[in-house]
Write a protein that holds these residues in place. Sequence first.
Motif, PDB file in Angstrom:
ATOM      1  N   ALA A 292      33.058  56.144  33.165  1.00 33.23           N
ATOM      2  CA  ALA A 292      34.360  55.681  33.653  1.00 33.23           C
ATOM      3  C   ALA A 292      35.164  54.951  32.563  1.00 33.23           C
ATOM      4  N   TRP A 293      34.520  54.022  31.876  1.00 31.52           N
ATOM      5  CA  TRP A 293      35.258  53.254  30.853  1.00 31.52           C
ATOM      6  C   TRP A 293      35.864  54.172  29.788  1.00 31.52           C
ATOM      7  N   THR A 294      35.053  55.089  29.260  1.00 31.05           N
ATOM      8  CA  THR A 294      35.566  55.897  28.151  1.00 31.05           C
ATOM      9  C   THR A 294      36.539  56.982  28.611  1.00 31.05           C
ATOM     10  N   GLN A 295      36.362  57.462  29.847  1.00 31.95           N
ATOM     11  CA  GLN A 295      37.246  58.547  30.283  1.00 31.95           C
ATOM     12  C   GLN A 295      38.589  58.019  30.785  1.00 31.95           C
ATOM     13  N   VAL A 296      38.572  56.974  31.584  1.00 35.63           N
ATOM     14  CA  VAL A 296      39.822  56.531  32.216  1.00 35.63           C
ATOM     15  C   VAL A 296      40.051  55.021  32.156  1.00 35.63           C
ATOM     16  N   GLY A 297      39.168  54.299  31.473  1.00 34.66           N
ATOM     17  CA  GLY A 297      39.282  52.833  31.416  1.00 34.66           C
ATOM     18  C   GLY A 297      40.583  52.343  30.800  1.00 34.66           C
ATOM     19  N   SER A 298      41.168  53.159  29.943  1.00 33.46           N
ATOM     20  CA  SER A 298      42.394  52.715  29.271  1.00 33.46           C
ATOM     21  C   SER A 298      43.559  52.561  30.248  1.00 33.46           C
ATOM     22  N   ALA A 299      43.407  53.065  31.476  1.00 30.07           N
ATOM     23  CA  ALA A 299      44.472  52.945  32.476  1.00 30.07           C
ATOM     24  C   ALA A 299      44.430  51.614  33.216  1.00 30.07           C
ATOM     25  N   LEU A 300      43.447  50.781  32.926  1.00 27.19           N
ATOM     26  CA  LEU A 300      43.200  49.588  33.742  1.00 27.19           C
ATOM     27  C   LEU A 300      44.381  48.625  33.809  1.00 27.19           C
ATOM     28  N   ARG A 301      45.017  48.392  32.688  1.00 26.12           N
ATOM     29  CA  ARG A 301      46.086  47.381  32.651  1.00 26.12           C
ATOM     30  C   ARG A 301      47.470  47.956  32.375  1.00 26.12           C
ATOM     31  N   VAL A 302      47.543  49.236  32.099  1.00 26.07           N
ATOM     32  CA  VAL A 302      48.825  49.823  31.707  1.00 26.07           C
ATOM     33  C   VAL A 302      49.770  49.891  32.906  1.00 26.07           C
ATOM     34  N   PRO A 303      50.942  49.247  32.810  1.00 27.67           N
ATOM     35  CA  PRO A 303      51.886  49.328  33.937  1.00 27.67           C
ATOM     36  C   PRO A 303      52.308  50.779  34.187  1.00 27.67           C
TER      37      PRO A 303
ATOM     38  N   ALA B  56      40.952  39.769  38.468  1.00 27.17           N
ATOM     39  CA  ALA B  56      39.824  39.430  37.592  1.00 27.17           C
ATOM     40  C   ALA B  56      39.296  40.645  36.843  1.00 27.17           C
ATOM     41  N   GLU B  57      39.365  41.832  37.483  1.00 31.23           N
ATOM     42  CA  GLU B  57      38.833  43.044  36.858  1.00 31.23           C
ATOM     43  C   GLU B  57      39.634  43.479  35.626  1.00 31.23           C
ATOM     44  N   THR B  58      40.858  42.992  35.507  1.00 35.75           N
ATOM     45  CA  THR B  58      41.711  43.457  34.410  1.00 35.75           C
ATOM     46  C   THR B  58      41.645  42.540  33.194  1.00 35.75           C
ATOM     47  N   ALA B  59      40.811  41.493  33.277  1.00 37.80           N
ATOM     48  CA  ALA B  59      40.765  40.520  32.179  1.00 37.80           C
ATOM     49  C   ALA B  59      39.954  41.042  31.007  1.00 37.80           C
TER      50      ALA B  59
ATOM     51  N   ARG C 184      38.848  38.689  28.535  1.00 44.92           N
ATOM     52  CA  ARG C 184      37.875  37.614  28.440  1.00 44.92           C
ATOM     53  C   ARG C 184      37.472  37.209  29.852  1.00 44.92           C
ATOM     54  N   TRP C 185      36.208  36.985  30.069  1.00 43.83           N
ATOM     55  CA  TRP C 185      35.685  36.599  31.385  1.00 43.83           C
ATOM     56  C   TRP C 185      36.133  37.565  32.475  1.00 43.83           C
ATOM     57  N   CYS C 186      35.956  38.843  32.167  1.00 45.77           N
ATOM     58  CA  CYS C 186      36.259  39.884  33.153  1.00 45.77           C
ATOM     59  C   CYS C 186      35.398  39.666  34.396  1.00 45.77           C
ATOM     60  N   GLY C 187      36.037  39.612  35.555  1.00 47.60           N
ATOM     61  CA  GLY C 187      35.318  39.448  36.813  1.00 47.60           C
ATOM     62  C   GLY C 187      35.129  38.011  37.248  1.00 47.60           C
ATOM     63  N   TYR C 188      35.533  37.066  36.424  1.00 51.42           N
ATOM     64  CA  TYR C 188      35.380  35.638  36.755  1.00 51.42           C
ATOM     65  C   TYR C 188      36.746  35.050  37.138  1.00 51.42           C
ATOM     66  N   VAL C 189      36.719  33.844  37.740  1.00 50.79           N
ATOM     67  CA  VAL C 189      37.978  33.195  38.110  1.00 50.79           C
ATOM     68  C   VAL C 189      38.843  32.980  36.871  1.00 50.79           C
ATOM     69  N   ASP C 190      38.200  32.629  35.763  1.00 41.87           N
ATOM     70  CA  ASP C 190      38.949  32.458  34.524  1.00 41.87           C
ATOM     71  C   ASP C 190      39.717  33.736  34.165  1.00 41.87           C
ATOM     72  N   GLY C 191      39.074  34.873  34.352  1.00 38.99           N
ATOM     73  CA  GLY C 191      39.735  36.153  34.095  1.00 38.99           C
ATOM     74  C   GLY C 191      40.874  36.399  35.070  1.00 38.99           C
TER      75      GLY C 191
ATOM     76  N   SER D 222      43.801  34.281  33.739  1.00 35.86           N
ATOM     77  CA  SER D 222      44.443  34.841  32.533  1.00 35.86           C
ATOM     78  C   SER D 222      45.151  36.152  32.841  1.00 35.86           C
ATOM     79  N   SER D 223      44.607  36.925  33.768  1.00 38.78           N
ATOM     80  CA  SER D 223      45.263  38.195  34.111  1.00 38.78           C
ATOM     81  C   SER D 223      46.604  37.936  34.794  1.00 38.78           C
ATOM     82  N   GLY D 224      46.662  36.883  35.616  1.00 42.56           N
ATOM     83  CA  GLY D 224      47.922  36.521  36.259  1.00 42.56           C
ATOM     84  C   GLY D 224      48.955  36.070  35.241  1.00 42.56           C
ATOM     85  N   GLU D 225      48.482  35.337  34.248  1.00 39.12           N
ATOM     86  CA  GLU D 225      49.400  34.900  33.192  1.00 39.12           C
ATOM     87  C   GLU D 225      49.934  36.082  32.399  1.00 39.12           C
ATOM     88  N   ARG D 226      49.035  37.023  32.101  1.00 40.21           N
ATOM     89  CA  ARG D 226      49.465  38.212  31.368  1.00 40.21           C
ATOM     90  C   ARG D 226      50.479  39.016  32.170  1.00 40.21           C
TER      91      ARG D 226
END
Lengths: 451, 451
Positions: free
Chosen positions: B402-413, B422-425, B427-434, B437-441
């Motif tokens: 999944a990552w190599t085939q289509v992972g690049s679509a994760l954050r692209v608007p 959290a999944e789109t972070a 750093r700290w992917c999957g954590y509250v910190d992520g 940061s994903s909300g800030e991005r």
Amino acid sequence: MANVDVIVVGAGVAGLVTADRVRAAGRSVVVLEARDRVGGRTLTEVVPGVKDLSVDAGATWVAPDQQHVRTELARFGLETTPQAGPGDALASLRGKARRYTGAARALDPVTTADVGQAMMRFAAAAEHVDVVAPWRGDHATKYDAQTFESWIRRTCVTSKGRDYFRLLCEAVLATEPQNVSLLHMLFVARSGGGLSHLVTTGGGAQDARVVGGMQQLAQFLAAGLGRWVRLQEPVTTIMHDADGVSVHSESGATTAHRVVVTVPPALATSIEYLPGLPHDRTQLVQRMPHGSVVKCHAVYSRPFWHDFALSGEMTTDEGPGKVVFDTSPPGSGYGVLTVLVEGDDALRLGARGEARARTAVLRGLAEHLGPRAMDPLAFVSRDWTAEEWTRGCFGAQLPPGAWTQVGSALRVPVGRIHWAGAETAERWCGYVDGAVSSGERAAAEVLAALP
Amino acid sequence: MANVDVIVVGAGVAGLVTADRVRAAGRSVVVLEARDRVGGRTLTEVVPGVKDLSVDAGATWVAPDQQHVRTELARFGLETTPQAGPGDALASLRGKARRYTGAARALDPVTTADVGQAMMRFAAAAEHVDVVAPWRGDHATKYDAQTFESWIRRTCVTSKGRDYFRLLCEAVLATEPQNVSLLHMLFVARSGGGLSHLVTTGGGAQDARVVGGMQQLAQFLAAGLGRWVRLQEPVTTIMHDADGVSVHSESGATTAHRVVVTVPPALATSIEYLPGLPHDRTQLVQRMPHGSVVKCHAVYSRPFWHDFALSGEMTTDEGPGKVVFDTSPPGSGYGVLTVLVEGDDALRLGARGEARARTAVLRGLAEHLGPRAMDPLAFVSRDWTAEEWTRGCFGAQLPPGAWTQVGSALRVPVGRIHWAGAETAERWCGYVDGAVSSGERAAAEVLAALP
């Protein structure tokens, strides 16, 4: 109080067979379909600008041992025409094209030996797989813990041998071998009578095509159901309790004793279930991603490849169109090549837009058939990933861990909710034959349960 | 004409941070949340029958190097309390329990050597992974073509060593190692500062808890947004074109210049997008299944395990509760044990009903802490797979390919649709910190794009 006895979600082959059998037993049924047409992943399209010509943009072939679909076709007087034609097939691996006839692939002796030993190991492993319950058995956990790609790397000793199995995986599943577990590949192969059987024309899974197109099966079934098939009604919510089910679409709610959901699991997850579904089901539908297919048809005034004593059947490791068949309608005079663009090739081709896809696919044909291939009378393509109500073909392919952890939830009814669809078949899982048999099974389930 | 500048789908931490930043920049925003509460996978619950006691049924811990979440907590005056307490931790593998202190695990010398060499290999492989774009790099394809389980079998030479890594995988991802690719595990580890860091209390990912509960963060953020957070409005459809977006829920349509979808990918697939999404995105959301967690809390009148000089931190290879922490609120006098039931254990436990789950979990505690564990003042559990609007925790775990085939679509608007969560972070992917940061991005993305 129930409006009808049974509601069927989805008017693909599985849904229509389910409804047909329920009606035949004298019970009332309604089929709710999201699209403005019936047939699901079967779709026969008229080729624009070419008189009296249609092509199968979806499922196409039937095998001699697919008794369920063959019986259904015969019932409506639908005939088949053999896929295998005169001339040599072509196989091109690593830039080297070879001709071959019959089932033998044109591989050099070393690759042949490598593929042969790997095929024997694959067949031996497949013997351990229980088609009724692939999650069971001593070997299931081990086979499900690894990707098919891991098996290929470990088992084949030549790079061409590995390429051969990768190509075979794409041809059968429309996805790459790293995306599925070894168990899944073994199961699909066993479910369809063996890996070689799945990629064989005469006598195999591509033995014959339906004259006039596969979608006719769905159309005849739907015609028999009349106004009980309701199009353009995507189901949003299924409420279910001890008294019955209530199925909601934009036009309102329909109530029944039982509901049969026949859409692929990846789409069934878009329906809201109240109350929610059991855990294993909730997990399973998150782990049944679809393969990717763009199915293209290049139409020529005549099958000019016969001039070179070629059959039009081609397999190549160079994309985008790696698998090609001659699907010229017998007696029409036209030459039609069906090009299957699969997996990663399909994802990338679909993103490039129709015009560039056409050029890329025709160039691939011209590579082996010469410049005449570049200038078809017509070119049509169907990108199944772009279809809102399918989201990828041929169907669901299970990644490692899914079968053994939650696969047992695939067919188990949840209270008054039953499941059908090609993915739920034991035999010919993922094929039209599996869709038919799954509909028969689901109909039997609900008929036995109706008050 | 737009009702607001930005619509945010989902009032979890990512969504609320997004909205908070958009508002702070002087632009208008509305948050549409399916549930009747804010917080998403953060949820602080009052324990019934126990005065003034609440527990974190969702995300709990923060690490010293999680600057995004720490800054946000500090902003609202939320304090943390260290996880590590007095006494020994316990590790039980294959029926043999050992005490240990600090970061060292109580493994016999041979297993320690095996785990050590495997950890070094894992760390060396992780060096090759690009956290910003895990699909890139020479090694990505190889790492993504195999399961983490395949790596474990190949790398560890002892059965206890293999068990250790399996347990570690469940503790970090809440799913078994056959369900994810080696690349995914390497990425998650690197994203969070290394595999050991992810399973460490003092100084690591479980360094500290939020006094009063993690959900307060979401509640404070939501309070600042006032009536612009709209609860019980599940989004059904997002229409988008060059002029703007129109987001539909049962109460009608809201229009905006941009929309930020912050729900996990597996849920984002339930929203209808018109027009449809690009191919890689359509595939990706079918290939991000969630792990499974039942998070239990056993509340006692006092932390009686201190009598045995035990800290309450336990790891065992016998389910259902394999990971245990003492989460007694400081100064409360109560003794609280948090039991994490993960992966297959969670799927099976959740299916057994609350009463039997309670007994099974308490028996696991009594095994190591004696019969007093069987008789808590209160027992609460939260089964995240049963939550309609989460469907599994901690989050999405990617299977091979999944990552190599289509992972690049994760954050692209996609046009005017942006993605957070959290999944789109990186750093700290999957954590509250992520999530923060994903909300800030995402907020920065939409603010830069607003007219």
